[in-house]
Design a protein around this motif. Structure first.
Motif, PDB file in Angstrom:
ATOM      1  N   GLY A 108      -1.688 -34.227  84.891  1.00 37.37           N
ATOM      2  CA  GLY A 108      -2.526 -33.036  84.949  1.00 37.37           C
ATOM      3  C   GLY A 108      -3.645 -33.071  83.931  1.00 37.37           C
ATOM      4  O   GLY A 108      -4.789 -32.729  84.236  1.00 37.37           O
ATOM      5  N   ILE A 109      -3.315 -33.490  82.709  1.00 36.36           N
ATOM      6  CA  ILE A 109      -4.342 -33.579  81.662  1.00 36.36           C
ATOM      7  C   ILE A 109      -5.425 -34.580  82.053  1.00 36.36           C
ATOM      8  O   ILE A 109      -6.612 -34.330  81.862  1.00 36.36           O
ATOM      9  CB  ILE A 109      -3.703 -33.943  80.307  1.00 36.36           C
ATOM     10  CG1 ILE A 109      -2.865 -32.762  79.792  1.00 36.36           C
ATOM     11  CG2 ILE A 109      -4.757 -34.338  79.290  1.00 36.36           C
ATOM     12  CD1 ILE A 109      -2.022 -33.096  78.572  1.00 36.36           C
ATOM     13  N   ILE A 145      -7.644 -33.019  84.674  1.00 36.90           N
ATOM     14  CA  ILE A 145      -8.479 -31.937  84.139  1.00 36.90           C
ATOM     15  C   ILE A 145      -9.584 -32.495  83.258  1.00 36.90           C
ATOM     16  O   ILE A 145     -10.748 -32.110  83.369  1.00 36.90           O
ATOM     17  CB  ILE A 145      -7.617 -30.939  83.335  1.00 36.90           C
ATOM     18  CG1 ILE A 145      -6.660 -30.202  84.269  1.00 36.90           C
ATOM     19  CG2 ILE A 145      -8.490 -29.942  82.583  1.00 36.90           C
ATOM     20  CD1 ILE A 145      -5.559 -29.450  83.545  1.00 36.90           C
ATOM     21  N   THR A 162      -9.596 -31.052  89.640  1.00 38.53           N
ATOM     22  CA  THR A 162      -9.345 -30.243  88.442  1.00 38.53           C
ATOM     23  C   THR A 162      -8.304 -29.165  88.743  1.00 38.53           C
ATOM     24  O   THR A 162      -7.397 -28.926  87.941  1.00 38.53           O
ATOM     25  CB  THR A 162     -10.651 -29.595  87.947  1.00 38.53           C
ATOM     26  OG1 THR A 162     -11.618 -30.621  87.706  1.00 38.53           O
ATOM     27  CG2 THR A 162     -10.423 -28.814  86.677  1.00 38.53           C
ATOM     28  N   GLY A 163      -8.408 -28.542  89.883  1.00 34.68           N
ATOM     29  CA  GLY A 163      -7.411 -27.542  90.287  1.00 34.68           C
ATOM     30  C   GLY A 163      -6.023 -28.140  90.420  1.00 34.68           C
ATOM     31  O   GLY A 163      -5.026 -27.568  89.969  1.00 34.68           O
ATOM     32  N   TRP A 164      -5.956 -29.332  91.033  1.00 41.49           N
ATOM     33  CA  TRP A 164      -4.670 -30.001  91.154  1.00 41.49           C
ATOM     34  C   TRP A 164      -4.156 -30.458  89.802  1.00 41.49           C
ATOM     35  O   TRP A 164      -2.949 -30.532  89.572  1.00 41.49           O
ATOM     36  CB  TRP A 164      -4.757 -31.168  92.139  1.00 41.49           C
ATOM     37  CG  TRP A 164      -4.491 -30.686  93.512  1.00 41.49           C
ATOM     38  CD1 TRP A 164      -5.416 -30.450  94.479  1.00 41.49           C
ATOM     39  CD2 TRP A 164      -3.238 -30.312  94.057  1.00 41.49           C
ATOM     40  NE1 TRP A 164      -4.805 -29.961  95.597  1.00 41.49           N
ATOM     41  CE2 TRP A 164      -3.455 -29.868  95.363  1.00 41.49           C
ATOM     42  CE3 TRP A 164      -1.939 -30.309  93.579  1.00 41.49           C
ATOM     43  CZ2 TRP A 164      -2.439 -29.426  96.195  1.00 41.49           C
ATOM     44  CZ3 TRP A 164      -0.921 -29.864  94.409  1.00 41.49           C
ATOM     45  CH2 TRP A 164      -1.177 -29.439  95.699  1.00 41.49           C
ATOM     46  N   GLY A 165      -5.061 -30.766  88.906  1.00 44.39           N
ATOM     47  CA  GLY A 165      -4.646 -31.121  87.547  1.00 44.39           C
ATOM     48  C   GLY A 165      -3.935 -29.960  86.870  1.00 44.39           C
ATOM     49  O   GLY A 165      -2.906 -30.139  86.203  1.00 44.39           O
ATOM     50  N   TRP A 166      -4.473 -28.755  87.044  1.00 43.63           N
ATOM     51  CA  TRP A 166      -3.827 -27.568  86.462  1.00 43.63           C
ATOM     52  C   TRP A 166      -2.467 -27.312  87.101  1.00 43.63           C
ATOM     53  O   TRP A 166      -1.503 -26.941  86.416  1.00 43.63           O
ATOM     54  CB  TRP A 166      -4.719 -26.342  86.608  1.00 43.63           C
ATOM     55  CG  TRP A 166      -5.774 -26.303  85.561  1.00 43.63           C
ATOM     56  CD1 TRP A 166      -7.107 -26.586  85.727  1.00 43.63           C
ATOM     57  CD2 TRP A 166      -5.597 -26.004  84.175  1.00 43.63           C
ATOM     58  NE1 TRP A 166      -7.757 -26.465  84.527  1.00 43.63           N
ATOM     59  CE2 TRP A 166      -6.856 -26.108  83.553  1.00 43.63           C
ATOM     60  CE3 TRP A 166      -4.498 -25.658  83.388  1.00 43.63           C
ATOM     61  CZ2 TRP A 166      -7.044 -25.877  82.198  1.00 43.63           C
ATOM     62  CZ3 TRP A 166      -4.682 -25.423  82.044  1.00 43.63           C
ATOM     63  CH2 TRP A 166      -5.952 -25.536  81.461  1.00 43.63           C
ATOM     64  N   ILE A 167      -2.368 -27.527  88.410  1.00 45.19           N
ATOM     65  CA  ILE A 167      -1.082 -27.344  89.090  1.00 45.19           C
ATOM     66  C   ILE A 167      -0.054 -28.326  88.539  1.00 45.19           C
ATOM     67  O   ILE A 167       1.085 -27.953  88.230  1.00 45.19           O
ATOM     68  CB  ILE A 167      -1.248 -27.492  90.614  1.00 45.19           C
ATOM     69  CG1 ILE A 167      -2.014 -26.295  91.159  1.00 45.19           C
ATOM     70  CG2 ILE A 167       0.104 -27.639  91.306  1.00 45.19           C
ATOM     71  CD1 ILE A 167      -2.401 -26.402  92.609  1.00 45.19           C
ATOM     72  N   LEU A 188      -0.103 -29.820  85.628  1.00 45.94           N
ATOM     73  CA  LEU A 188       0.161 -29.489  84.230  1.00 45.94           C
ATOM     74  C   LEU A 188       1.174 -28.345  84.116  1.00 45.94           C
ATOM     75  O   LEU A 188       2.165 -28.445  83.381  1.00 45.94           O
ATOM     76  CB  LEU A 188      -1.142 -29.123  83.517  1.00 45.94           C
ATOM     77  CG  LEU A 188      -1.035 -28.740  82.048  1.00 45.94           C
ATOM     78  CD1 LEU A 188      -0.581 -29.921  81.211  1.00 45.94           C
ATOM     79  CD2 LEU A 188      -2.356 -28.214  81.541  1.00 45.94           C
ATOM     80  N   ILE A 189       0.955 -27.271  84.845  1.00 43.14           N
ATOM     81  CA  ILE A 189       1.866 -26.114  84.794  1.00 43.14           C
ATOM     82  C   ILE A 189       3.242 -26.480  85.338  1.00 43.14           C
ATOM     83  O   ILE A 189       4.276 -26.152  84.744  1.00 43.14           O
ATOM     84  CB  ILE A 189       1.252 -24.922  85.554  1.00 43.14           C
ATOM     85  CG1 ILE A 189       0.013 -24.419  84.813  1.00 43.14           C
ATOM     86  CG2 ILE A 189       2.272 -23.804  85.734  1.00 43.14           C
ATOM     87  CD1 ILE A 189      -0.837 -23.460  85.615  1.00 43.14           C
TER      88      ILE A 189
END
Length: 142
Positions: free
Chosen positions: A43-44, A47, A66-71, A73-74
């Protein structure tokens, strides 16, 4: 008619300790913690540097990396927390572990066009985690 002491001891046994099932729970906790850390790094990376992620053309699922990176990461943070809680034997961590491993399988399936080998490995790890958490910790006698 009274029951003898041997009949009572046969019917009211204490739950049998199964180190094999405990071993699978520890396996699931280790794999969840390791897989969660990998998802956090994944994720990092998505992003921080969009150009690092290779996007294939003409794939059915197109998304913002970037959106998938946040998903990722969370989801990775939740998986690590549930994996650490499994080491302490938390019952809620078993249920959360199955749920987030299932979500991880879906997320990595959608991540296939970006990193196919990595996504397949994480899907397999999630499948083993779900299996290990569903095995159970006690055996019921028939």
């Amino acid at each position: 008619m009274t029951s003898s002491g041997t009949e009572t001891s046969r019917t009211a046994r204490a739950p049998e300790h199964r180190p094999f099932a405990t071993g699978w729970t520890i396996f699931a906790a280790i794999m969840m913690t390791a897989g969660g850390i990998m998802a956090i790094f994944q994720g990092i990376a998505a992003i921080a540097k969009d150009s690092l992620v290779v996007v294939t053309r003409h794939y059915v699922y197109s998304m913002n990396t970037t959106g998938w990176g946040w998903i990722h990461l969370i989801l990775g943070v939740v998986v690590v927390l549930a994996g650490v809680a499994l080491f302490n034997g938390a019952a809620w961590a078993r249920v959360v572990g199955v749920l987030v491993a299932g979500l991880g399988m879906i997320a990595n399936f959608l991540w296939l066009p970006y990193y196919p080998f990595w996504a397949i490995v994480l899907i397999a790890i999630d499948a083993f985690v779900i299996w290990a958490l569903c095995v159970g910790t006690t055996r019921k006698e028939a």
